[in-house]
Design a protein around this motif. Structure first.
Motif, PDB file in Angstrom:
ATOM      1  N   THR A 118       0.087  19.864   4.482  1.00 21.92           N
ATOM      2  CA  THR A 118       0.664  21.185   4.772  1.00 21.92           C
ATOM      3  C   THR A 118       2.125  21.252   4.360  1.00 21.92           C
ATOM      4  N   GLY A 119       2.845  20.127   4.473  1.00 17.73           N
ATOM      5  CA  GLY A 119       4.225  20.109   4.005  1.00 17.73           C
ATOM      6  C   GLY A 119       4.316  20.296   2.508  1.00 17.73           C
ATOM      7  N   ALA A 120       3.419  19.632   1.761  1.00 24.02           N
ATOM      8  CA  ALA A 120       3.401  19.772   0.309  1.00 24.02           C
ATOM      9  C   ALA A 120       3.040  21.199  -0.102  1.00 24.02           C
ATOM     10  N   LEU A 121       2.100  21.804   0.614  1.00 21.02           N
ATOM     11  CA  LEU A 121       1.745  23.192   0.315  1.00 21.02           C
ATOM     12  C   LEU A 121       2.917  24.131   0.593  1.00 21.02           C
ATOM     13  N   GLY A 122       3.634  23.872   1.678  1.00 26.86           N
ATOM     14  CA  GLY A 122       4.798  24.696   1.996  1.00 26.86           C
ATOM     15  C   GLY A 122       5.865  24.618   0.925  1.00 26.86           C
ATOM     16  N   ASP A 123       6.075  23.423   0.380  1.00 31.89           N
ATOM     17  CA  ASP A 123       7.059  23.267  -0.691  1.00 31.89           C
ATOM     18  C   ASP A 123       6.696  24.117  -1.905  1.00 31.89           C
ATOM     19  N   ARG A 124       5.404  24.303  -2.140  1.00 34.65           N
ATOM     20  CA  ARG A 124       4.956  24.990  -3.342  1.00 34.65           C
ATOM     21  C   ARG A 124       4.683  26.473  -3.129  1.00 34.65           C
ATOM     22  N   LEU A 125       4.031  26.814  -2.023  1.00 29.45           N
ATOM     23  CA  LEU A 125       3.622  28.196  -1.782  1.00 29.45           C
ATOM     24  C   LEU A 125       4.628  28.987  -0.955  1.00 29.45           C
ATOM     25  N   GLY A 126       5.501  28.306  -0.270  1.00 27.72           N
ATOM     26  CA  GLY A 126       6.446  28.966   0.622  1.00 27.72           C
ATOM     27  C   GLY A 126       6.254  28.466   2.035  1.00 27.72           C
ATOM     28  N   ARG A 127       7.330  27.932   2.634  1.00 28.09           N
ATOM     29  CA  ARG A 127       7.198  27.305   3.949  1.00 28.09           C
ATOM     30  C   ARG A 127       6.900  28.322   5.044  1.00 28.09           C
ATOM     31  N   ARG A 128       7.539  29.486   4.977  1.00 27.08           N
ATOM     32  CA  ARG A 128       7.272  30.524   5.976  1.00 27.08           C
ATOM     33  C   ARG A 128       5.816  30.986   5.880  1.00 27.08           C
ATOM     34  N   LYS A 129       5.336  31.195   4.670  1.00 24.84           N
ATOM     35  CA  LYS A 129       3.977  31.681   4.462  1.00 24.84           C
ATOM     36  C   LYS A 129       2.953  30.688   5.009  1.00 24.84           C
ATOM     37  N   VAL A 130       3.127  29.417   4.696  1.00 25.92           N
ATOM     38  CA  VAL A 130       2.170  28.406   5.160  1.00 25.92           C
ATOM     39  C   VAL A 130       2.295  28.199   6.665  1.00 25.92           C
ATOM     40  N   MET A 131       3.503  28.306   7.215  1.00 25.86           N
ATOM     41  CA  MET A 131       3.677  28.180   8.664  1.00 25.86           C
ATOM     42  C   MET A 131       2.938  29.292   9.401  1.00 25.86           C
ATOM     43  N   LEU A 132       3.068  30.526   8.910  1.00 28.49           N
ATOM     44  CA  LEU A 132       2.368  31.646   9.543  1.00 28.49           C
ATOM     45  C   LEU A 132       0.856  31.475   9.434  1.00 28.49           C
ATOM     46  N   ALA A 133       0.394  30.995   8.274  1.00 33.17           N
ATOM     47  CA  ALA A 133      -1.038  30.728   8.117  1.00 33.17           C
ATOM     48  C   ALA A 133      -1.482  29.658   9.106  1.00 33.17           C
ATOM     49  N   GLY A 134      -0.627  28.649   9.323  1.00 34.37           N
ATOM     50  CA  GLY A 134      -0.944  27.603  10.283  1.00 34.37           C
ATOM     51  C   GLY A 134      -1.094  28.140  11.697  1.00 34.37           C
ATOM     52  N   LEU A 135      -0.242  29.084  12.071  1.00 30.63           N
ATOM     53  CA  LEU A 135      -0.351  29.690  13.399  1.00 30.63           C
ATOM     54  C   LEU A 135      -1.691  30.415  13.563  1.00 30.63           C
ATOM     55  N   LEU A 136      -2.109  31.131  12.520  1.00 36.38           N
ATOM     56  CA  LEU A 136      -3.395  31.837  12.574  1.00 36.38           C
ATOM     57  C   LEU A 136      -4.556  30.848  12.653  1.00 36.38           C
ATOM     58  N   VAL A 137      -4.475  29.761  11.899  1.00 35.71           N
ATOM     59  CA  VAL A 137      -5.519  28.735  11.940  1.00 35.71           C
ATOM     60  C   VAL A 137      -5.578  28.096  13.330  1.00 35.71           C
ATOM     61  N   ALA A 138      -4.407  27.843  13.922  1.00 35.16           N
ATOM     62  CA  ALA A 138      -4.365  27.259  15.266  1.00 35.16           C
ATOM     63  C   ALA A 138      -4.987  28.199  16.296  1.00 35.16           C
ATOM     64  N   ILE A 139      -4.733  29.496  16.149  1.00 34.72           N
ATOM     65  CA  ILE A 139      -5.341  30.477  17.064  1.00 34.72           C
ATOM     66  C   ILE A 139      -6.858  30.423  16.948  1.00 34.72           C
ATOM     67  N   ALA A 140      -7.357  30.415  15.701  1.00 36.85           N
ATOM     68  CA  ALA A 140      -8.809  30.352  15.488  1.00 36.85           C
ATOM     69  C   ALA A 140      -9.390  29.074  16.068  1.00 36.85           C
ATOM     70  N   GLY A 141      -8.717  27.941  15.851  1.00 34.87           N
ATOM     71  CA  GLY A 141      -9.207  26.676  16.383  1.00 34.87           C
ATOM     72  C   GLY A 141      -9.218  26.646  17.897  1.00 34.87           C
ATOM     73  N   GLY A 142      -8.181  27.205  18.520  1.00 32.89           N
ATOM     74  CA  GLY A 142      -8.121  27.239  19.971  1.00 32.89           C
ATOM     75  C   GLY A 142      -9.224  28.089  20.576  1.00 32.89           C
ATOM     76  N   LEU A 143      -9.498  29.223  19.952  1.00 32.86           N
ATOM     77  CA  LEU A 143     -10.563  30.099  20.451  1.00 32.86           C
ATOM     78  C   LEU A 143     -11.931  29.440  20.280  1.00 32.86           C
ATOM     79  N   LEU A 144     -12.127  28.781  19.131  1.00 37.31           N
ATOM     80  CA  LEU A 144     -13.398  28.102  18.899  1.00 37.31           C
ATOM     81  C   LEU A 144     -13.612  26.991  19.925  1.00 37.31           C
ATOM     82  N   THR A 145     -12.555  26.272  20.253  1.00 34.15           N
ATOM     83  CA  THR A 145     -12.650  25.211  21.264  1.00 34.15           C
ATOM     84  C   THR A 145     -12.997  25.786  22.626  1.00 34.15           C
ATOM     85  N   ALA A 146     -12.291  26.841  23.010  1.00 37.11           N
ATOM     86  CA  ALA A 146     -12.492  27.422  24.337  1.00 37.11           C
ATOM     87  C   ALA A 146     -13.884  28.033  24.495  1.00 37.11           C
ATOM     88  N   LEU A 147     -14.455  28.529  23.407  1.00 36.24           N
ATOM     89  CA  LEU A 147     -15.757  29.197  23.475  1.00 36.24           C
ATOM     90  C   LEU A 147     -16.905  28.299  23.039  1.00 36.24           C
TER      91      LEU A 147
END
Length: 532
Positions: free
Chosen positions: A72-101
């Motif tokens: 994810t660090g390498a992707l941030g260097d190439r695609l944009g760190r803010r963009k990949v960080m925000l995508a990571g937050l969305l992925v974490a939300i999806a993972g948390g919901l999948l775990t809880a349900l």
């Protein structure tokens, strides 16, 4: 008021808001393991996990974080760190919901893995973006970021325990709620940033380290069910070891490694790696195994578990502060680390003398001492990861430190869970055999234990029988816990010896004028901006 002054105030408010937003994004890494340590007990019972599944489930989120933090660090260097960080937050939300349900163990494992990948992006890149938000005051930005995490650990740990009190699924909802808040805070006002120059994407290195970690941790997790010499352990662990050898070999020979392995020829950095494995493993074992002991044997509620571990977090704050002062006054890193190692090993040995009636204070005092020692070691170790790398490898070293920490945390979780539940299973079987319990009756007693742990209705059972079975199971669990603590203390002792030897070598080299403070001199390859 002048226009210049007005602009300065606006900029200051914008900078503070950005720092708060980045700190919020990093807090996922704080709240998720806390919620998992508390809620995994209920999840493992409700989803009927085997001992190997329970060991892997406890570590899979941290394992995924460790395996993908460099990617994810390498992707941030190439695609944009803010963009990949925000995508990571969305992925974490999806993972948390999948775990809880999650309706099954398989979905639960998938949810935890997705959560770990999302946190890898949000945590690592929130740190990287600090340079863009406050470029002229990076130490201040880092201090703000770390202080915010410390405060969050104290507050969110209690919140996670409170939510888990309503059921384990609610406990796992704590992290996605924090992630939603962080996403809304980060979506505006943060600058975008990419690396000025990047080398070729390290496909082989990044994939081999992921295979290595997954194979080794998964193999260890199977030991409690299939035995240490079984194919289910040796095959995945063997693949992991081979992949790890490939990873180290490859990273040492390429110009643009994701993990700057050549820098670890420096004895202080090499010793710091051993130190990192020691204190992260200690924290993983204490957080999750104490949580299980307290809930299984002493019947602590999830909220009581989170409150019970608060003194350890407070001691960490004190330990970091004192370590910084000691280092600034000239106390050597080697001295700090020796003290830290001895205290960590000592607390683990103390835990090994637990009984079924041990009071809370028996655990609180070693937690406080260990929390202090843990931060004494991490603060001392951290200075080398900041001061040693040349400018071009600062980002890679920051990701490497996180990867080392999460790897050792996942390893400590999986290893201790495997040892504990393997020994517990053998202890229960031995108790049944000694009492001449028939196999059919053993199944009834096992079900009784599961019902007791999950807080189910035991009114259909004879109270005297319930008490006898519960006492037997509690004794077996405490014995297994104690054995595990002694074994882990042995691992910490090995890491302590390795670290001490490396720092002793560093002292000799420095006296001979062959080792100096400051960045390591390396031949830094150059590429054209924008190449990949």
């Amino acid at each position: 008021m002048s226009t210049a002054s007005t602009r300065s105030d606006v900029a200051r408010k914008g900078t503070t808001a950005a720092l708060v937003a980045l700190t919020a994004a990093s807090c996922l890494q704080v709240v998720d393991p806390t919620a998992n340590n508390i809620a995994i007990v209920g999840a493992s019972v409700d989803l009927d996990m085997s001992s190997s599944q329970r060991a892997f489930a406890a570590s899979v989120g941290t394992l995924a974080l460790a395996a993908f933090i460099l990617t994810t660090g390498a992707l941030g260097d190439r695609l944009g760190r803010r963009k990949v960080m925000l995508a990571g937050l969305l992925v974490a939300i999806a993972g948390g919901l999948l775990t809880a349900l999650a309706p099954t163990t398989g979905f639960f494992m998938l949810g935890r893995a997705v959560t770990g990948i999302g946190i890898a992006a949000s945590f690592g890149l929130s740190f990287a973006l600090l340079r863009e938000v406050l470029p002229n005051k990076i130490p201040k930005a880092v201090a703000f970021w770390l202080a915010g995490q410390t405060a969050a650990a104290l507050v969110l740990g209690v919140v996670a325990g409170w939510m888990a009190g309503f059921g384990w699924r609610y406990g796992y909802l704590t992290m996605p709620i924090v992630a939603v808040i962080a996403f809304l805070m980060c979506i505006r006002g943060l600058p975008e940033a990419k690396a000025d120059t990047v080398g070729p994407f390290d496909y082989l290195g990044l994939s081999s380290v992921a295979v290595a970690l997954i194979g080794i941790i998964y193999g260890l997790s199977n030991a409690s069910t299939y035995g240490w010499g079984s194919g289910q352990v040796l095959a995945p662990a063997g693949v992991g070891v081979v992949a790890f050898v490939v990873f180290i070999w490859w990273e040492a020979r390429i110009a643009f490694p994701a993990f700057p392995v050549k820098l670890f020829k420096d004895p202080e950095l090499a010793g710091s790696v051993a130190t990192g494995f020691s204190f992260n493993m200690w924290q993983a074992v204490v957080m999750i195994q104490l949580s299980m002991l307290w809930q299984y044997v002493y019947r602590y509620t999830p909220l009581e578990v989170s409150l019970g571990q608060l003194p350890m977090s407070l001691a960490m704050v004190v330990g970091a502060t004192i370590a910084g002062r000691l280092l600034s006054k000239g106390v050597s890193a080697a001295t700090n680390l020796i003290v830290g190692h001895v205290l960590l090993i000592g607390t683990m040995v103390v835990f090994g003398f637990s009984t079924t009636t041990s009071p809370y204070i028996f655990f609180a005092l070693p937690m406080i001492v260990g929390g202090f020692a843990r931060m004494l070691n991490e603060t001392t170790m951290g200075q080398f990861f900041v001061s040693k790398p040349p400018p071009s490898l600062t980002g890679a070293m920051a990701s490497s430190k996180t990867a080392i920490g999460q790897t050792s945390f996942a390893l400590g979780t999986a290893l201790s869970s495997t040892l504990l539940f393997g020994a517990y299973g053998r202890g229960i079987a031995a108790a049944f055999t000694q009492a001449n319990v028939e196999p059919a009756q053993q199944g009834i007693y096992t079900g009784l234990i599961q019902t007791y742990v999950s807080g189910g209705d035991l009114s259909d059972y004879d109270p005297a029988l319930v008490q006898k079975v519960v006492d037997t199971a509690s004794g077996a669990f405490v014995d297994s816990f104690n054995t595990t603590m002694f074994v882990i203390a042995g691992f910490l002792a090995v890491f302590a010896v390795i670290s001490t030897l490396f720092f002793a070598r560093a002292t000799k080299l420095r006296k001979a004028g062959l080792l100096v403070d400051g960045p390591i001199a390396v031949d830094e390859p150059t590429v054209q901006p924008g190449t990949s």
